[in-house]
Scaffold this active site. Sequence first.
Site, PDB file in Angstrom:
ATOM      1  N   ASN A   1      -6.015  -3.101   7.079  1.00 27.80           N
ATOM      2  CA  ASN A   1      -4.634  -2.890   7.494  1.00 27.80           C
ATOM      3  C   ASN A   1      -4.203  -4.113   8.292  1.00 27.80           C
ATOM      4  O   ASN A   1      -4.757  -4.403   9.350  1.00 27.80           O
ATOM      5  CB  ASN A   1      -4.503  -1.613   8.317  1.00 27.80           C
ATOM      6  CG  ASN A   1      -4.780  -0.376   7.474  1.00 27.80           C
ATOM      7  OD1 ASN A   1      -4.469  -0.347   6.285  1.00 27.80           O
ATOM      8  ND2 ASN A   1      -5.389   0.622   8.064  1.00 27.80           N
TER       9      ASN A   1
ATOM     10  N   LYS B   1      -5.469  -2.616  -2.985  1.00 29.22           N
ATOM     11  CA  LYS B   1      -6.861  -2.277  -2.670  1.00 29.22           C
ATOM     12  C   LYS B   1      -7.858  -2.931  -3.624  1.00 29.22           C
ATOM     13  O   LYS B   1      -8.967  -3.268  -3.224  1.00 29.22           O
ATOM     14  CB  LYS B   1      -7.032  -0.758  -2.695  1.00 29.22           C
ATOM     15  CG  LYS B   1      -6.344  -0.037  -1.539  1.00 29.22           C
ATOM     16  CD  LYS B   1      -6.620   1.460  -1.624  1.00 29.22           C
ATOM     17  CE  LYS B   1      -5.615   2.282  -0.867  1.00 29.22           C
ATOM     18  NZ  LYS B   1      -5.736   2.247   0.582  1.00 29.22           N
TER      19      LYS B   1
ATOM     20  N   ARG C   1      -2.034  -5.237  10.397  1.00 29.76           N
ATOM     21  CA  ARG C   1      -1.021  -4.921  11.415  1.00 29.76           C
ATOM     22  C   ARG C   1      -1.718  -4.282  12.595  1.00 29.76           C
ATOM     23  O   ARG C   1      -2.924  -4.064  12.565  1.00 29.76           O
ATOM     24  CB  ARG C   1      -0.027  -3.912  10.823  1.00 29.76           C
ATOM     25  CG  ARG C   1      -0.770  -2.696  10.278  1.00 29.76           C
ATOM     26  CD  ARG C   1       0.156  -1.573   9.899  1.00 29.76           C
ATOM     27  NE  ARG C   1      -0.470  -0.604   9.023  1.00 29.76           N
ATOM     28  CZ  ARG C   1      -1.208   0.415   9.407  1.00 29.76           C
ATOM     29  NH1 ARG C   1      -1.437   0.610  10.690  1.00 29.76           N
ATOM     30  NH2 ARG C   1      -1.737   1.258   8.535  1.00 29.76           N
TER      31      ARG C   1
ATOM     32  N   GLU D   1     -10.688  -0.878   3.079  1.00 32.11           N
ATOM     33  CA  GLU D   1      -9.430  -1.624   2.986  1.00 32.11           C
ATOM     34  C   GLU D   1      -9.171  -2.326   4.312  1.00 32.11           C
ATOM     35  O   GLU D   1      -9.830  -2.058   5.315  1.00 32.11           O
ATOM     36  CB  GLU D   1      -8.252  -0.701   2.653  1.00 32.11           C
ATOM     37  CG  GLU D   1      -7.916   0.294   3.744  1.00 32.11           C
ATOM     38  CD  GLU D   1      -6.522   0.899   3.585  1.00 32.11           C
ATOM     39  OE1 GLU D   1      -5.722   0.381   2.799  1.00 32.11           O
ATOM     40  OE2 GLU D   1      -6.237   1.888   4.271  1.00 32.11           O
TER      41      GLU D   1
ATOM     42  N   HIS E   1      -6.982  13.280   4.547  1.00 31.84           N
ATOM     43  CA  HIS E   1      -7.107  11.818   4.621  1.00 31.84           C
ATOM     44  C   HIS E   1      -6.216  11.197   5.683  1.00 31.84           C
ATOM     45  O   HIS E   1      -5.947  10.011   5.666  1.00 31.84           O
ATOM     46  CB  HIS E   1      -6.814  11.151   3.268  1.00 31.84           C
ATOM     47  CG  HIS E   1      -7.649  11.695   2.160  1.00 31.84           C
ATOM     48  ND1 HIS E   1      -9.013  11.692   2.194  1.00 31.84           N
ATOM     49  CD2 HIS E   1      -7.312  12.279   0.988  1.00 31.84           C
ATOM     50  CE1 HIS E   1      -9.484  12.236   1.095  1.00 31.84           C
ATOM     51  NE2 HIS E   1      -8.477  12.617   0.341  1.00 31.84           N
TER      52      HIS E   1
ATOM     53  N   GLU F   1     -11.204  -1.314   7.620  1.00 36.42           N
ATOM     54  CA  GLU F   1     -11.655   0.072   7.517  1.00 36.42           C
ATOM     55  C   GLU F   1     -12.891   0.153   6.627  1.00 36.42           C
ATOM     56  O   GLU F   1     -12.920  -0.409   5.536  1.00 36.42           O
ATOM     57  CB  GLU F   1     -10.540   0.953   6.940  1.00 36.42           C
ATOM     58  CG  GLU F   1      -9.333   1.065   7.860  1.00 36.42           C
ATOM     59  CD  GLU F   1      -8.326   2.137   7.416  1.00 36.42           C
ATOM     60  OE1 GLU F   1      -7.603   2.642   8.285  1.00 36.42           O
ATOM     61  OE2 GLU F   1      -8.262   2.458   6.207  1.00 36.42           O
TER      62      GLU F   1
ATOM     63  N   GLU G   1     -13.683   4.948  -7.104  1.00 37.86           N
ATOM     64  CA  GLU G   1     -14.754   4.758  -6.134  1.00 37.86           C
ATOM     65  C   GLU G   1     -15.706   5.929  -6.204  1.00 37.86           C
ATOM     66  O   GLU G   1     -15.289   7.055  -6.480  1.00 37.86           O
ATOM     67  CB  GLU G   1     -14.183   4.682  -4.701  1.00 37.86           C
ATOM     68  CG  GLU G   1     -13.660   3.321  -4.340  1.00 37.86           C
ATOM     69  CD  GLU G   1     -13.127   3.224  -2.918  1.00 37.86           C
ATOM     70  OE1 GLU G   1     -13.320   4.162  -2.113  1.00 37.86           O
ATOM     71  OE2 GLU G   1     -12.506   2.188  -2.615  1.00 37.86           O
TER      72      GLU G   1
HETATM   73  P1  ADP Z   1      -3.310   4.328  10.512  1.00 40.04           P
HETATM   74  O1  ADP Z   1      -4.672   4.122   9.965  1.00 40.04           O
HETATM   75  O2  ADP Z   1      -2.916   3.352  11.550  1.00 40.04           O
HETATM   76  O3  ADP Z   1      -2.989   5.723  10.856  1.00 40.04           O
HETATM   77  P2  ADP Z   1      -1.770   4.780   8.167  1.00 40.04           P
HETATM   78  O4  ADP Z   1      -2.003   4.025   6.909  1.00 40.04           O
HETATM   79  O5  ADP Z   1      -2.150   6.207   8.163  1.00 40.04           O
HETATM   80  O6  ADP Z   1      -2.460   3.946   9.291  1.00 40.04           O
HETATM   81  O7  ADP Z   1      -0.238   4.650   8.541  1.00 40.04           O
HETATM   82  C1  ADP Z   1       0.256   4.018   9.685  1.00 40.04           C
HETATM   83  C2  ADP Z   1       1.705   4.304   9.804  1.00 40.04           C
HETATM   84  O8  ADP Z   1       2.378   3.828   8.687  1.00 40.04           O
HETATM   85  C3  ADP Z   1       2.003   5.782   9.898  1.00 40.04           C
HETATM   86  O9  ADP Z   1       3.063   5.970  10.780  1.00 40.04           O
HETATM   87  C4  ADP Z   1       2.389   6.151   8.500  1.00 40.04           C
HETATM   88  O10 ADP Z   1       3.277   7.236   8.506  1.00 40.04           O
HETATM   89  C5  ADP Z   1       3.049   4.866   8.041  1.00 40.04           C
HETATM   90  N1  ADP Z   1       2.850   4.646   6.611  1.00 40.04           N
HETATM   91  C6  ADP Z   1       1.702   4.626   5.944  1.00 40.04           C
HETATM   92  N2  ADP Z   1       1.896   4.406   4.638  1.00 40.04           N
HETATM   93  C7  ADP Z   1       3.219   4.272   4.474  1.00 40.04           C
HETATM   94  C8  ADP Z   1       4.046   4.014   3.349  1.00 40.04           C
HETATM   95  N3  ADP Z   1       3.559   3.881   2.135  1.00 40.04           N
HETATM   96  N4  ADP Z   1       5.375   3.919   3.559  1.00 40.04           N
HETATM   97  C9  ADP Z   1       5.877   4.054   4.786  1.00 40.04           C
HETATM   98  N5  ADP Z   1       5.136   4.293   5.877  1.00 40.04           N
HETATM   99  C10 ADP Z   1       3.832   4.411   5.736  1.00 40.04           C
HETATM  100  P1  ADP Z   2      -5.112   4.740   2.887  1.00 37.45           P
HETATM  101  O1  ADP Z   2      -4.582   3.426   2.445  1.00 37.45           O
HETATM  102  O2  ADP Z   2      -4.305   5.873   2.405  1.00 37.45           O
HETATM  103  O3  ADP Z   2      -5.423   4.750   4.358  1.00 37.45           O
HETATM  104  P2  ADP Z   2      -7.997   4.566   2.452  1.00 37.45           P
HETATM  105  O4  ADP Z   2      -8.601   3.836   1.318  1.00 37.45           O
HETATM  106  O5  ADP Z   2      -8.057   3.926   3.783  1.00 37.45           O
HETATM  107  O6  ADP Z   2      -6.508   4.902   2.087  1.00 37.45           O
HETATM  108  O7  ADP Z   2      -8.651   6.005   2.532  1.00 37.45           O
HETATM  109  C1  ADP Z   2      -8.124   7.008   3.391  1.00 37.45           C
HETATM  110  C2  ADP Z   2      -9.196   8.060   3.696  1.00 37.45           C
HETATM  111  O8  ADP Z   2      -9.733   8.637   2.488  1.00 37.45           O
HETATM  112  C3  ADP Z   2     -10.417   7.535   4.407  1.00 37.45           C
HETATM  113  O9  ADP Z   2     -10.211   7.468   5.802  1.00 37.45           O
HETATM  114  C4  ADP Z   2     -11.477   8.540   4.023  1.00 37.45           C
HETATM  115  O10 ADP Z   2     -11.340   9.724   4.783  1.00 37.45           O
HETATM  116  C5  ADP Z   2     -11.120   8.896   2.603  1.00 37.45           C
HETATM  117  N1  ADP Z   2     -11.863   8.063   1.630  1.00 37.45           N
HETATM  118  C6  ADP Z   2     -11.458   6.889   1.132  1.00 37.45           C
HETATM  119  N2  ADP Z   2     -12.366   6.383   0.268  1.00 37.45           N
HETATM  120  C7  ADP Z   2     -13.366   7.281   0.199  1.00 37.45           C
HETATM  121  C8  ADP Z   2     -14.599   7.355  -0.547  1.00 37.45           C
HETATM  122  N3  ADP Z   2     -14.951   6.413  -1.410  1.00 37.45           N
HETATM  123  N4  ADP Z   2     -15.389   8.433  -0.363  1.00 37.45           N
HETATM  124  C9  ADP Z   2     -15.033   9.410   0.499  1.00 37.45           C
HETATM  125  N5  ADP Z   2     -13.882   9.413   1.216  1.00 37.45           N
HETATM  126  C10 ADP Z   2     -13.062   8.360   1.074  1.00 37.45           C
HETATM  127 MG    MG Z   3      -6.719   3.557   5.326  1.00 35.71          MG
END
Ligand code: ADP
Ligand code: ADP
Ligand code: MG
Length: 631
Positions: A295, A116, A297, A293, A235, A275, A200
């Site tokens: 993703n 990140k 995929r 961030e 989250h 995102e 953040e």
């Molecule tokens: P989305 O925003 O598409 O929901 P997520 O980051 O929440 O993306 O995760 C997408 C998929 O990847 C979910 O099925 C979640 O369980 C899986 N996943 C997310 N992080 C990990 C991780 N660190 N290791 C294995 N699977 C993960």
């Molecule tokens: P992940 O890789 O686990 O998906 P993200 O950085 O995408 O992590 O954050 C996941 C969730 O956390 C976001 O969808 C949002 O709900 C919350 N979040 C992340 N960053 C912030 C922020 N700076 N302030 C408030 N909420 C946040």
């Molecule tokens: Mg995310």
Amino acid sequence: MLKSLLIANRGEIACRIIRTARALNVRTIAVYSDADSNALHVRQADQAVHIGPSPARDSYLVAEKILAAARETGAEAVHPGYGFLSENADFAEAVLDAGLIWVGPRPDSIRAMGLKDAAKSRMIAAGVPVTPGYLGEDQSPDRLQAEADAIGYPVLIKAVAGGGGKGMRRVERAADFADALASCRREAASSFGDDRVLLEKYILSPRHIEVQVFGDTFGNVVHLFERDCSLQRRHQKVIEEAPAPGMDEATREAICAAAVRAAKAVDYVGAGTIEFIADASEGLRADRIWFMEMNTRLQVEHPVTEEITGVDLVEWQLRVASGEALPKRQEELEIDGWAMEARLYAEDPAKGFLPSPGPVDLMNVHYDARLESAVEEGDRVSSFYDPMIAKIVAHGETREAARSQLIKYLNTSFVGPLRTNKAFLYECLSLDAFGRGEIDTGLIERTGETLTRRAEPSEKVLESAGRRFRRDWLDGTEWKQRPFKEGLFGFRLNGSSRVELTLFESGKRYSCSIATADTDTGLASDLDRDGTLVVTERGETYFFTTRETTGSAAGHAGDGAILAPMPGRITAVDVTPGATVTKGQRLVTLEAMKMEHSLTAPFDGIVAELNAEAGTQVSEATLLVRIEKSE
Ligand code: ADP
Ligand code: ADP
Ligand code: MG
């Protein structure tokens, strides 16, 4: 177009990919673990290769086994789905080195967006607005504390390698920072093998807005508009929709353009999602939306984008991977109506969303719904993986049309007997604030227990069940009549116009009084061959029998035996043998399926037996604690 495709994944996403591949005449090859030997994706694929034991780290996460399966079957390409190895740049590289096509972005693009902090630095350089914060090399607690103080509280600590909603801590005051940092680092080290963090500013009234982007190997990049995934629990996304409520054209243009810039900055090829986090305290404004961030995929919630654009994103992935240009230019893409998706999980909201794997004897989802399912009736949800059962998707002309469709789908679908989050989804969709589009990531937590408790069957539900039993008795076949006959012990004429019947649901006894004049209660019901009658109300599914049945959910057996509901690792033990406990008190914490689960006392009593030690691995149904009722 490529001719054969190995899908390095399982569950609904593997099935989704197979569907499109088949339509394009691409031969499909599934891989599977022990637990999945008869899974839906294996049944659907043209060919399937066994890749090892049930735990993902011994099968779906082992790159060499997947490459061997590809070699063995002569697969031309590998699609990673989401999760598992999908964002693993080394795996992507190994696939390419083996002379195969990787259905995804270049390994370097994955790397650039993988951490990140590095991703944010890159985005700053590309002129994309990022969430204000600290991305520095200096990871000393003193420096981090000073930076947090300078940012101003609340502050969010994030693991740079985090994902799936893990490795984040919100800190309210300077005094709490050091402890939160230490705990975030521990979690980051154990979950991601990297304890570095970034800071953040915690955005207030946060909304999660993301943009679907797509690139090809000719340098074209388009966006397919935004999705709103603000309805979250811890989250993690619960309901997703497209487009985002309250998004005006100018703001949309600004953030979609920023997303395209972000993708171009890393020479992006294939499907990706940028995102953003928005401060929505005064509606959505372009100057209050920041990159969070990327993703790299296909996303879980990609169907809502497909519904509003008419594009099959998996088809685009396969075309781009085959070397074709993007099928559409930006000007040819537009938004048609509104789409909404609910993630149906095998989990029990009333027990802290404890995963509830088990058999799916009944799976009957409204035929109008778009269903992306991992199981069919008669399958099992395994305890080894993410407990998602299906995604249910609705599309309508307006947001309200899509929302009411989805509500209807949830309320007329039967899934069981395992516990699901269906009623929770129904309640979320029914919130007034959600209906008005006033959503932020804290809505579910603020609303609290009304969303998660399991409602007892209402008078209307009981009446509906009784009526349905009676109707099947009056005009049914032999198998339909049987349960009613069995229930006759509780049946008597009461005056002339009502009959009474005894019914059982979730181990409780109910008596129901049915008016013999037949008026419809309007609730959906279904009679199973074993004589179980299923009725739904507000998304909750009730299973009625006319005989008392035994057996209760693992983990809370009636005799006070607390069993491990799934294989996992004990992370904390809060009681000692002989201790007095009160109903609901936490006894043991189990980490499994990437989440922590609290196992609590089912009633007041004493700890008669304790079989759990922090740090140890336990298998499913191990007796961890036994509580004896206090007199
Ligand atoms: P989305 O925003 O598409 O929901 P997520 O980051 O929440 O993306 O995760 C997408 C998929 O990847 C979910 O099925 C979640 O369980 C899986 N996943 C997310 N992080 C990990 C991780 N660190 N290791 C294995 N699977 C993960
Ligand atoms: P992940 O890789 O686990 O998906 P993200 O950085 O995408 O992590 O954050 C996941 C969730 O956390 C976001 O969808 C949002 O709900 C919350 N979040 C992340 N960053 C912030 C922020 N700076 N302030 C408030 N909420 C946040
Ligand atoms: Mg995310």
